[in-house]
Design a protein around this motif. Structure first.
Motif, short mmCIF file in Angstrom:
data_model
loop_
_atom_site.label_atom_id
_atom_site.label_comp_id
_atom_site.label_asym_id
_atom_site.label_seq_id
_atom_site.Cartn_x
_atom_site.Cartn_y
_atom_site.Cartn_z
N ARG A 183 0.56 -0.83 -0.10
CA ARG A 183 0.27 0.18 -0.21
C ARG A 183 1.00 1.33 -0.21
O ARG A 183 0.57 2.06 -0.73
CB ARG A 183 -1.14 0.01 1.34
N ALA A 184 1.81 1.23 0.82
CA ALA A 184 2.86 2.70 0.36
C ALA A 184 3.21 2.68 -0.67
O ALA A 184 3.46 4.00 -0.86
CB ALA A 184 3.69 2.30 2.04
N ALA A 185 3.87 1.44 -0.72
CA ALA A 185 4.70 1.53 -2.38
C ALA A 185 4.00 2.26 -3.83
O ALA A 185 3.88 2.32 -4.36
CB ALA A 185 4.65 0.16 -2.93
N ASP A 186 2.20 1.94 -3.70
CA ASP A 186 1.53 2.39 -4.57
C ASP A 186 1.66 3.71 -3.91
O ASP A 186 0.81 4.59 -5.11
CB ASP A 186 -0.30 1.54 -4.48
N ALA A 187 1.73 4.63 -3.03
CA ALA A 187 1.91 6.10 -2.89
C ALA A 187 2.09 6.48 -3.55
O ALA A 187 1.93 7.50 -3.42
CB ALA A 187 0.81 5.96 -0.79
N THR A 188 3.67 5.93 -2.71
CA THR A 188 4.47 6.27 -3.57
C THR A 188 5.12 6.48 -4.42
O THR A 188 5.88 7.57 -5.06
CB THR A 188 6.02 5.67 -2.48
N GLY A 189 4.63 5.42 -5.61
CA GLY A 189 4.26 5.45 -7.32
C GLY A 189 5.64 4.78 -7.65
O GLY A 189 6.84 5.09 -6.97
N TYR A 190 5.63 3.61 -8.01
CA TYR A 190 6.55 3.07 -8.63
C TYR A 190 6.88 3.90 -10.22
O TYR A 190 6.68 4.86 -10.64
CB TYR A 190 6.18 1.58 -9.87
N PRO A 191 8.34 4.19 -10.86
CA PRO A 191 9.25 2.79 -10.31
C PRO A 191 9.61 3.07 -8.66
O PRO A 191 10.03 4.13 -8.13
CB PRO A 191 10.04 2.55 -11.41
N LEU A 192 10.75 2.23 -8.57
CA LEU A 192 10.73 1.86 -6.82
C LEU A 192 12.05 1.42 -6.71
O LEU A 192 12.38 0.72 -7.00
CB LEU A 192 9.63 1.22 -5.58
N LEU A 193 13.18 2.18 -5.76
CA LEU A 193 14.09 0.85 -5.81
C LEU A 193 14.16 0.66 -4.05
O LEU A 193 14.05 1.65 -3.11
CB LEU A 193 15.02 2.67 -5.53
N ILE A 194 14.29 -0.83 -3.95
CA ILE A 194 14.40 -1.63 -2.71
C ILE A 194 16.02 -1.49 -2.01
O ILE A 194 17.02 -1.71 -3.31
CB ILE A 194 13.63 -2.41 -2.44
N LYS A 195 16.12 -0.85 -0.91
CA LYS A 195 17.56 -0.89 -0.67
C LYS A 195 17.82 -1.43 0.99
O LYS A 195 16.32 -0.81 1.60
CB LYS A 195 17.96 0.74 -0.37
N PRO A 196 18.41 -2.38 1.15
CA PRO A 196 19.04 -2.96 2.53
C PRO A 196 18.84 -1.77 3.42
O PRO A 196 20.39 -0.81 2.81
CB PRO A 196 20.38 -4.31 2.70
N SER A 197 18.70 -2.06 4.63
CA SER A 197 18.62 -0.20 5.71
C SER A 197 19.88 -0.43 6.20
O SER A 197 21.02 0.73 6.30
CB SER A 197 17.57 -0.11 6.47
N ALA A 198 20.73 -1.16 6.19
CA ALA A 198 21.56 -1.40 6.90
C ALA A 198 22.96 -1.70 6.00
O ALA A 198 24.20 -1.74 6.48
CB ALA A 198 21.89 -2.57 7.83
#
Length: 676
Positions: free
Chosen positions: A150-165
């Motif tokens: 749901r948060a991804a849809d709100a932010t909008g695609y395309p997205l980049l997933i990154k490990p936080s650490a």
């Protein structure tokens, strides 16, 4: 000055960065201590240090990442400080805390900087409060997959997933649609957990065609924070940097000042000490618009380009700050002179999709006209235990054009025999018109067509024939007491001795043998069969032809080696060629086999593309799959490589999670469905 610094410093790292730190320690008269795993017992950094201590087996988790073992080595050798290099424990707050508790100086920032900047989610929120621009996104910490969607849809695609650490691009996944999100989340979590021990993720809006610009900062414990200009790190492959330069070709003086101010603000906000790097994304169509990505609280791989354009030794500055001394450099003292470009040499096979490569280095001869920071030397063994980067070649010029030309010449002069590398790819990359023009974005390399190894020149084939004809035949047969690594041939010149059981086993390349002159073709490492030039195929080439076209290198003196499988490696005219001689019959058989392979269905066996560990099995034994389905994932040299089904069929698994596999080992069978 040295009496104000340290007497003994332990370098908690390996490879080229350990050697580079040791070089500055030696120049300052400081005693250096190296640590090593079993895999690195014969590594150059071990020999070059004043003292070396074994800290564990090959696995990094049991050696270079073992805090207790590293600290024990520091205490045993009387080290007053530890330089962590980059990677491994360099950004580990627990290690910094343990050093402090043991009364040993950690050459890096304080715990607060490590804690805040070591977490992408926390660092982003932190710098936002200090007016540093950031990319839209959200933290997935403690969120369910449904909430993330749901948060991804709100932010909008395309997205980049990154490990936080994490860092270094490990675990990053690009997601262009909601359908791709679940698999990308699973992969990112798995890599993050394996590489960093923390599977918390950060999702950000993907900025299309961005440039990656980073700013080098220095800060002391007396309140001074300065920047040393920017580095262009845009040329990346799968989020791993390949070529870096300083300064950026698109950053003007005004933008440089704004970038530097933002970087210094980020560093000052956590009371930073030492050398650090603040990374930004710069919009491709608006180079004056930038967004904070992260701060790397350590020395960067690409720090040499900054050293060359500023004349400042960054390791020396780290040592000064760690010793409590104030920076002697003000912002007004910083001048960027000329241009520097660095290319990372990886042990990998670009023509095989950049799969990691391993093996013994039969010859390593760096260029004498550029700075080369190398992890290897002649006789080194490259294993799958660590990162595949084995060297950095850094060229300097009065301007960018001259630096590019000098980098290409230095790469051409670099001799690496015995291990596949990306040197030919690097030369092709820096000759690309977009790279020459400075028109860069982080997706440029991924858009290039698949790399094809250059066909060996006639000069390379003639040099191979000359070398083969000059080799002495062995008169004594091999027996069971003959070791595989026994030296049977000696190369003339300065490139040392090479292993070659091949010459005693009837190779067609043996001196004086009719098959040398009768071979009409050679097999290349790519599997292609190439017909020899007539002068090579019909007899020994005229020695008068031994000079290259420009006369600068003698083909008869070309560096060469032969590996245990009978492949001849030779370096001629700036290129390394790996080949085997073929008789006419063998050449015909290879061509027929290639034709048949193209006309029949794919074989049922799925083989390992490289040595490594099976980290995931994606389907159950006996499952029906379609072409392209992931069957297993192999991890090697800190990278994951999926192996997919070549066609529809039923899976029979031959390995399980945790298995260590060899290159070409069968992992599974996919039996095609019977017709009908």
């Amino acid at each position: 000055m040295t009496d104000q610094l340290f007497d003994t410093v332990l370098v908690a790292n390996r490879g080229e960065i350990a050697r580079r730190v040791i070089r500055t320690l030696r120049a300052l008269g400081i005693r250096s201590v190296a640590v090593y795993s079993d895999a690195d017992a014969g590594a150059p950094h071990v020999r070059e240090a004043d003292v070396a201590v074994r800290i564990g087996p090959a696995a990094a988790s049991a050696s270079y990442l073992d805090i207790d073992a590293v600290l024990a080595a520091a205490v045993e050798t009387g080290a007053q400080a530890v330089h962590p290099g980059y990677g491994f424990l360099s950004e580990n707050v627990a290690f910094a805390r343990a050093c402090d508790e043991a009364g040993i100086v950690f050459i890096g920032p304080g715990e607060r900087a490590l804690e805040v900047m070591g977490d992408k989610i926390r660092s982003k929120a932190h710098v936002e409060a200090h007016d540093v621009p950031t990319v839209p996104g959200f933290s997935a910490d403690r969120m369910t997959d449904a909430e993330i969607a749901r948060a991804a849809d709100a932010t909008g695609y395309p997205l980049l997933i990154k490990p936080s650490a994490g860092g270094g691009g490990k675990g990053m996944q690009v997601v262009r649609s909601a359908e791709d999100l679940p698999d990308a989340l699973a992969t990112a979590r798995r890599v993050a957990s394996s590489a960093f021990g923390d599977d918390t993720l950060l999702l950000e809006r993907l900025i299309e065609r961005p440039r990656h610009i980073e700013v080098q900062v220095l800060a002391d414990a007396h309140g001074r924070v300065i920047h040393l200009g920017e580095r262009e790190c845009t040329l990346q492959r799968r989020h791993q940097k390949v070529v870096e330069e300083a300064p950026s070709p698109v950053v003007d003086a005004a933008t440089r000042a704004r970038l530097g101010a933002a970087a210094c603000a980020a560093a000052a906000s956590v009371d930073y000490r030492g050398a650090g790097t603040v990374e930004f994304l710069v919009a491709g169509d608006r180079p004056d618009e930038f967004f904070f990505i992260e701060m790397n609280t350590r020395l960067q791989v690409e720090h040499p380009v900054t050293e060359l354009v500023t004349g400042i030794d960054l390791v020396e500055q780290q040592l000064r700050v760690a010793a409590g001394l104030p920076l002697e450099i003000s912002q007004d003292d910083v001048r960027l002179v000329g241009h520097a470009i660095e290319a990372r040499v990886y042990a990998e096979s670009p023509e095989r999709g950049f799969l990691p490569a391993t093996g013994e280095v039969f010859a390593w001869v760096p260029s004498g006209d550029a700075r080369t920071d190398a992890a290897v030397e002649t006789g080194s063994v490259v294993t799958a235990d660590y990162d595949p980067m084995i060297a950095k070649v850094i060229a300097f010029g009065a301007d960018r054009s001259e630096a590019l030309a000098r980098l290409d010449a230095a790469l051409a002069d670099t001799v690496l025999l015995g291990v596949e590398s990306n040197i030919a790819f690097l030369r092709s990359l820096i000759a690309d018109p977009a790279v020459v023009a400075g028109d860069l974005d982080t997706g440029l390399i991924d858009r290039l067509p698949p790399f094809a190894a250059p066909v060996p020149s006639d000069a390379a084939l003639r040099a191979a024939a000359l070398r083969a004809a000059a080799l002495p035949a062995r008169t004594q047969p091999l027996d069971e007491n003959t070791r595989d690594d026994v030296v049977l041939v000696e190369q003339m010149g300065s490139h040392g001795r090479f292993v070659s059981p091949l010459w005693a086993r009837g190779s067609g390349w043996r001196a004086g043998a009719e098959s040398v002159r009768g071979a009409g073709s050679v097999l290349l490492a790519t599997g292609e069969v190439v017909t020899l030039p007539r002068a090579v195929a019909t007899g020994r080439p005229d020695p008068a032809e031994a000079a290259t076209r420009d006369g600068s290198v003698s083909r008869a003196d070309a560096p060469f080696a032969v590996d245990a499988e009978g492949w001849l490696w030779i370096h001629v005219d700036g290129a390394t060629t790996r080949l085997q001689p073929l008789s006419r019959r063998a050449a015909m058989e290879h061509r027929l086999a290639a034709r048949d392979a193209a006309s029949i269905a794919a074989a049922p066996e799925l083989r390992a593309p490289m040595p490594g560990a099976v980290v995931a099995v994606h389907v159950a034994d006996g499952a029906s799959v379609v072409a392209g389905t992931r069957i297993v994932t192999i991890e090697a040299m800190k990278m994951e490589h999926p192996v997919t089904a070549p066609h529809d069929g039923v899976v029979r698994l031959d390995v399980a999670v945790g298995a260590q596999v060899r290159r070409d080992q069968i992992l599974a069978h996919v039996t095609a469905h019977e017709a009908g």
